[in-house]
Write a protein that holds these residues in place. Structure first.
Motif, short mmCIF file in Angstrom:
data_model
loop_
_atom_site.label_atom_id
_atom_site.label_comp_id
_atom_site.label_asym_id
_atom_site.label_seq_id
_atom_site.Cartn_x
_atom_site.Cartn_y
_atom_site.Cartn_z
N ARG A 1 -14.27 8.67 -79.40
CA ARG A 1 -14.81 9.68 -80.31
C ARG A 1 -16.03 9.19 -81.07
N GLY A 2 -16.02 7.91 -81.46
CA GLY A 2 -17.16 7.32 -82.14
C GLY A 2 -17.81 6.29 -81.24
N ASP A 3 -18.27 5.21 -81.84
CA ASP A 3 -18.82 4.12 -81.05
C ASP A 3 -17.69 3.17 -80.67
N PHE A 4 -17.91 2.38 -79.63
CA PHE A 4 -16.93 1.37 -79.26
C PHE A 4 -16.72 0.42 -80.43
N SER A 5 -15.47 0.20 -80.80
CA SER A 5 -15.11 -0.70 -81.90
C SER A 5 -15.55 -0.19 -83.26
N SER A 6 -15.77 1.12 -83.39
CA SER A 6 -16.24 1.64 -84.67
C SER A 6 -15.13 1.75 -85.71
N GLY A 7 -13.88 1.62 -85.29
CA GLY A 7 -12.77 1.73 -86.22
C GLY A 7 -12.18 0.39 -86.57
N THR A 8 -10.88 0.28 -86.39
CA THR A 8 -10.13 -0.91 -86.78
C THR A 8 -10.62 -2.18 -86.10
N SER A 9 -11.03 -2.08 -84.84
CA SER A 9 -11.31 -3.28 -84.04
C SER A 9 -12.52 -4.07 -84.51
N ASN B 1 -15.28 -6.64 -78.34
CA ASN B 1 -14.96 -5.29 -77.89
C ASN B 1 -16.03 -4.77 -76.93
N VAL B 2 -17.29 -4.99 -77.29
CA VAL B 2 -18.39 -4.56 -76.43
C VAL B 2 -18.35 -5.32 -75.10
N ALA B 3 -18.02 -6.61 -75.13
CA ALA B 3 -17.91 -7.38 -73.90
C ALA B 3 -16.81 -6.83 -73.00
N LEU B 4 -15.70 -6.41 -73.58
CA LEU B 4 -14.63 -5.80 -72.79
C LEU B 4 -15.11 -4.50 -72.14
N VAL B 5 -15.79 -3.67 -72.90
CA VAL B 5 -16.29 -2.40 -72.35
C VAL B 5 -17.27 -2.67 -71.21
N MET B 6 -18.20 -3.60 -71.40
CA MET B 6 -19.19 -3.87 -70.36
C MET B 6 -18.54 -4.51 -69.13
N THR B 7 -17.48 -5.29 -69.34
CA THR B 7 -16.75 -5.85 -68.20
C THR B 7 -16.08 -4.74 -67.40
N ALA B 8 -15.50 -3.78 -68.10
CA ALA B 8 -14.89 -2.63 -67.41
C ALA B 8 -15.93 -1.86 -66.62
N VAL B 9 -17.11 -1.67 -67.20
CA VAL B 9 -18.19 -0.97 -66.49
C VAL B 9 -18.59 -1.74 -65.23
N GLY C 1 -7.68 -19.80 -83.67
CA GLY C 1 -8.92 -19.35 -83.05
C GLY C 1 -9.66 -18.35 -83.93
N GLN C 2 -10.95 -18.23 -83.69
CA GLN C 2 -11.79 -17.26 -84.39
C GLN C 2 -12.72 -16.60 -83.38
N HIS C 3 -13.08 -15.34 -83.63
CA HIS C 3 -13.96 -14.65 -82.69
C HIS C 3 -14.81 -13.63 -83.43
N ASN C 4 -15.77 -13.07 -82.71
CA ASN C 4 -16.60 -11.98 -83.21
C ASN C 4 -16.01 -10.70 -82.64
N ALA D 1 -24.12 -2.68 -87.21
CA ALA D 1 -22.73 -3.00 -87.52
C ALA D 1 -21.98 -3.61 -86.36
N ARG D 2 -22.28 -3.21 -85.11
CA ARG D 2 -21.40 -3.60 -84.01
C ARG D 2 -22.10 -4.31 -82.85
N ARG D 3 -23.41 -4.18 -82.70
CA ARG D 3 -24.12 -4.99 -81.71
C ARG D 3 -24.63 -6.27 -82.38
N THR D 4 -25.32 -6.14 -83.49
CA THR D 4 -25.47 -7.27 -84.41
C THR D 4 -24.42 -7.07 -85.49
N ARG D 5 -24.20 -8.06 -86.35
CA ARG D 5 -23.17 -7.92 -87.39
C ARG D 5 -23.79 -7.97 -88.79
N LEU D 6 -25.06 -7.57 -88.88
CA LEU D 6 -25.77 -7.69 -90.14
C LEU D 6 -25.13 -6.89 -91.26
N ALA D 7 -24.60 -5.70 -90.95
CA ALA D 7 -23.97 -4.88 -91.99
C ALA D 7 -22.72 -5.55 -92.55
N PHE D 8 -22.03 -6.32 -91.74
CA PHE D 8 -20.83 -7.02 -92.20
C PHE D 8 -21.19 -8.30 -92.96
#
Length: 788
Positions: free
Chosen positions: A104-112, A233-241, A225-228, A560-567
């Protein structure tokens, strides 16, 4: 002679030999323990060939084509593009199924995108399992620890080990915490990262000098562990594509189609960007919408009873000087039973999280962090940092809130304090498969269970090419990546080291493609890589890459989600917003109306990320006014109008003025003109007059009783509105008095009073806070772990 014979007897030699073998074996195991970075699969240092995914419009056409061409029917339609939905898409596509995914929104735009950024088993869940003999909690920890190892192996550039310190202030806690961390290591077994260890007080303060030293007896350090999260999330989507899936963001499901038997056969979706509606035909539908699961379940069956109780968790970002760059911290005993993680991330420090029952927000509405929750986190941070460090409200660079999709077996009403992080896979009579609950660390196991269920329910056994293989499947960007790849980027493109490191860590081997889009800086060094913000390593080339290669459709998607500058820093993101819109306008041919909407949408989003409303008040300089001003502006309007008259549209040039001179609403407070004189006047009215006696001391100068300060400042706030004293709290006053060394004083003189006022403004300067109070409840240990 007999002694020598006994010394070299067969039994003694056997003991020595066995001991030697044991020590050598243990040493070998120790030296080879821990999840080393997987080696690059490429045998050459040459960059991998670039890969460009199909454009978004081609994806939309393929989705629509499935309704009119039976041969184009999908095996699975996944609704939801967060961690779970993207994980399901990767699993299903890797098994050879024809997969569609809509979000409905962008990939990973919610909780993720709003998690604690940890990949962890949960030391607090382990405590719950041991103290209450809870086998379900034990299984949850074991599963999460197993998935943690896989997580770090399948996307090594996006995740890494992070040591986390537990400071100890009571001697009896030393064996308690040490034994708990050792049990955590033991459960991980051969998949453990590094062994936890005990640390002396001196060593703890050497590594974490910001730590409060009073009463400190030592510390225990363990590894997680720690991650971005959004980049993952974007990497998962692009892998699926890349595996053949058809995906589309900003496409919401508006209706479900059923056959005469009541089984789902498709859905109607709406392109949120254009308003276009079309149908998708599929053999099965998977509901992976997280905290919004009940919305799709209700669309499927109007009499559905809720199964999700959303819980909001807030995090704040602080400057990097609050913590070491390679060591996190866990406060295991906060004032109300929750825990606080304090983690270095993306050049800042993330602190959180809270746990508050919440309601699902409406479509398009952002979840915001409450001011009282932000203050609670700051209060807890003050409790375990050195008194030399002034923990200021102005140091909060961003603040965000996410919704946890907690599963409630008894319905969707009530509190969340008794709920845990298990996931649920259920099948409706119509065939709708729902996956809900869980957490980031276990997304892959959740996806595997969901696809296994879908294959059985929808009869897809003949379609799959084998069992699940996502334990070994490496995500896009991993094959050509190595920990030293950033050096090649510096040498080939002339990037600054921090920029090259950021690109390597967030894009993997795709960073080579990003760098080919980088424009020259025109400087002697760096040669390429124009920054979006001067203080952060994000560059303009990432905007182009996100638009062309990662389905970024809005400026918020990029910030917010391709770069993380907003966060990392909401004000820096606001400063970069006009330039991002300018670049995307040139790429996507946005007209002026679309640019204005992007700016407004960006501002609204950044306000939900902790941006103070006052930062947008135009002070006459026109910094954030969208309309053109002056002769240059009118010439621009006329020129664009000329192009419209010719039917060619406006040239693809953004019309947004550059953002300069952002007022520092969250920086060190400065007294306004005349404010010192006004403080002097109210001080003279309220202080003890010269010659009066206070506590047996004759005061030749006027002095103000400490217990009067709060009332005096409240009175001053009514006489001097907007000065920054309107919203200070009792806790802020206590903290400032203690931090300034006045906690044991009975009174203060005028200079000390001004110092207190300055510190109080410095610590508590905030935007207008919501009047709604959040109920603080004591949270049991099973709900106090990090992660949204």
């Amino acid at each position: 002679m007999a002694a020598i014979r006994r010394l070299f007897s067969r039994r003694t030699l056997a003991y020595v030999g066995a001991t030697t073998v044991g020590v050598a074996g243990g040493g070998y195991y120790y030296l080879n323990s821990g999840p080393a970075y997987p080696a690059s699969t490429r045998e050459t240092r040459r960059p991998p060939p670039p890969w460009t995914p199909p454009p978004r419009q081609a994806m939309l056409d393929a989705l629509e084509k499935s309704a009119s061409h039976p041969d184009e029917q999908f095996d699975l339609l996944i609704v939801g593009g967060g961690a779970t939905g993207a994980g399901v898409a990767v699993d299903a596509a890797s098994r050879g199924l024809r997969v569609a995914l809509v979000e409905r929104g962008d990939f990973s735009s919610g909780t993720s995108s709003k998690s604690t950024k940890l990949v962890h088993g949960g030391v607090r869940y382990l405590q719950k399992a041991v103290m209450e003999l809870d086998y379900e909690q034990y299984k949850l920890v074991r599963e999460a620890l197993h998935e943690r190892r896989i997580f770090l192996q399948t996307a090594p550039y996006l995740s890494h080990m992070l040591p986390i310190m537990l400071p100890i202030y009571k001697y009896w806690q030393v064996p308690y915490y040490w034994a708990g961390c050792k049990m955590y290591d033991l459960l991980a077994g051969k998949e453990n990262m590094e062994s936890s260890y005990l640390m002396s007080k001196g060593k703890a303060l050497e590594i974490f000098p910001m730590l409060k030293s009073e009463g400190l007896v030592g510390a225990v350090v363990y590894y997680d562990g720690q991650h971005n999260d959004a980049r993952m999330n974007v990497a998962l989507v692009m892998t699926a594509v890349k595996l053949g899936a058809t995906v589309a963001n900003y496409c919401g499901v508006t209706d479900l189609h059923k056959n005469v038997e009541g089984k789902l056969v498709g859905a109607k979706v709406r392109d949120q960007l254009t308003g276009r509606e079309f149908n998708i035909r599929t053999k099965g539908i998977i509901n992976a919408t997280g905290p919004y699961s009940d919305s799709l379940l209700t669309l499927n069956s109007p009499d559905h009873k809720p199964i999700v109780r959303p819980s909001s968790g807030i995090h704040i970002t602080l400057p990097a000087y609050y913590a070491p760059s390679r060591m996190g911290l866990l406060d295991p005993a906060t004032s109300d039973g929750r825990v606080i993680f304090f983690l270095p991330w993306e050049g800042g420090v993330v602190a959180g999280t809270t746990d508050t029952p919440a309601k699902v927000n409406a479509q398009g509405e952002e979840v915001t962090a409450g001011e009282d929750e932000v203050n609670w986190v700051l209060d807890e941070v003050r409790g375990y940092l050195s008194r030399d460090i002034k923990v200021r409200r102005g140091d909060v660079l961003s603040a965000w809130s996410g919704l946890r999709p907690l599963i409630a077996a008894g319905g969707g009403e009530g509190g969340t304090e008794g709920l845990v992080r298990n996931h649920l896979v259920r099948v409706e009579e119509s065939g709708l498969v729902t996956i809900a609950g869980g957490k980031w660390t276990t997304y892959r196991a959740m996806a595997e269970e969901t696809v296994d269920t879908a294959v059985k329910v929808f009869g897809l056994q003949d379609k799959v090419n084998g069992p699940c293989r996502t334990e070994e499947l490496r995500l896009v960007g991993s094959d050509g990546w190595s920990p030293t790849m950033f050096i090649g980027l510096v040498q080939r493109f002339g990037l600054e080291t921090d920029v090259a490191t950021q690109l390597s860590d967030n894009y993997g081997d795709r960073a080579w493609t990003v760098c080919t889009l980088a424009e020259p800086t025109g400087e002697q060094w760096p040669l390429r890589g124009v920054r979006l913000s001067p203080n952060y390593p994000y560059i303009e080339a990432e905007v182009l890459y996100a638009t062309r290669h990662e389905y970024a459709c809005t400026a918020v998607d990029v910030l917010a989600r391709r770069t993380r500058l907003a966060f990392v820093n909401a004000q820096a993101a606001l400063a970069a917003l006009p330039r991002v819109i300018e670049i995307m306008s040139e790429e996507l041919a946005w007209n002026r109306d679309r640019q204005r909407k992007e700016f407004e949408r960006g501002v609204n989003y950044l306000q939900s990320m902790g941006l103070p409303p006052g930062v947008l008040n135009n002070n006459g300089s026109g910094v954030y006014s969208w309309e053109r001003q002056g002769l240059e502006g009118w010439v621009g309007w006329a020129k664009d109008g000329f192009w419209y008259l010719l039917g060619m549209g406006p040239p693809a040039i953004a019309v947004i003025p550059a953002a300069k001179g952002i007022p520092l609403q969250y920086s060190r407070a400065k007294f306004e003109a005349g404010e010192i004189e006004a403080l002097k006047e109210i001080f003279d009215r309220s202080a003890v007059a010269a010659g009066e006696v206070l506590e047996g001391i004759s005061a030749t100068d006027k002095r103000l009783r400490k217990d009067q300060i709060k009332e005096v400042l409240k009175e001053f706030a009514t006489e001097w509105p907007g000065s920054g004293y309107e919203r200070f709290r009792e806790a802020d006053v206590r903290y400032v008095l203690s931090e300034s060394g006045f906690h044991d004083r009975e009174d203060v003189d005028f200079d000390e009073f001004v110092e207190i006022c300055e510190n109080l403004k410095d610590v508590s300067l905030v935007p207008a806070a919501s009047k709604k109070k959040t109920e603080h409840r004591r949270i049991p240990v099973e709900k106090s772990g990090g992660g949204v």
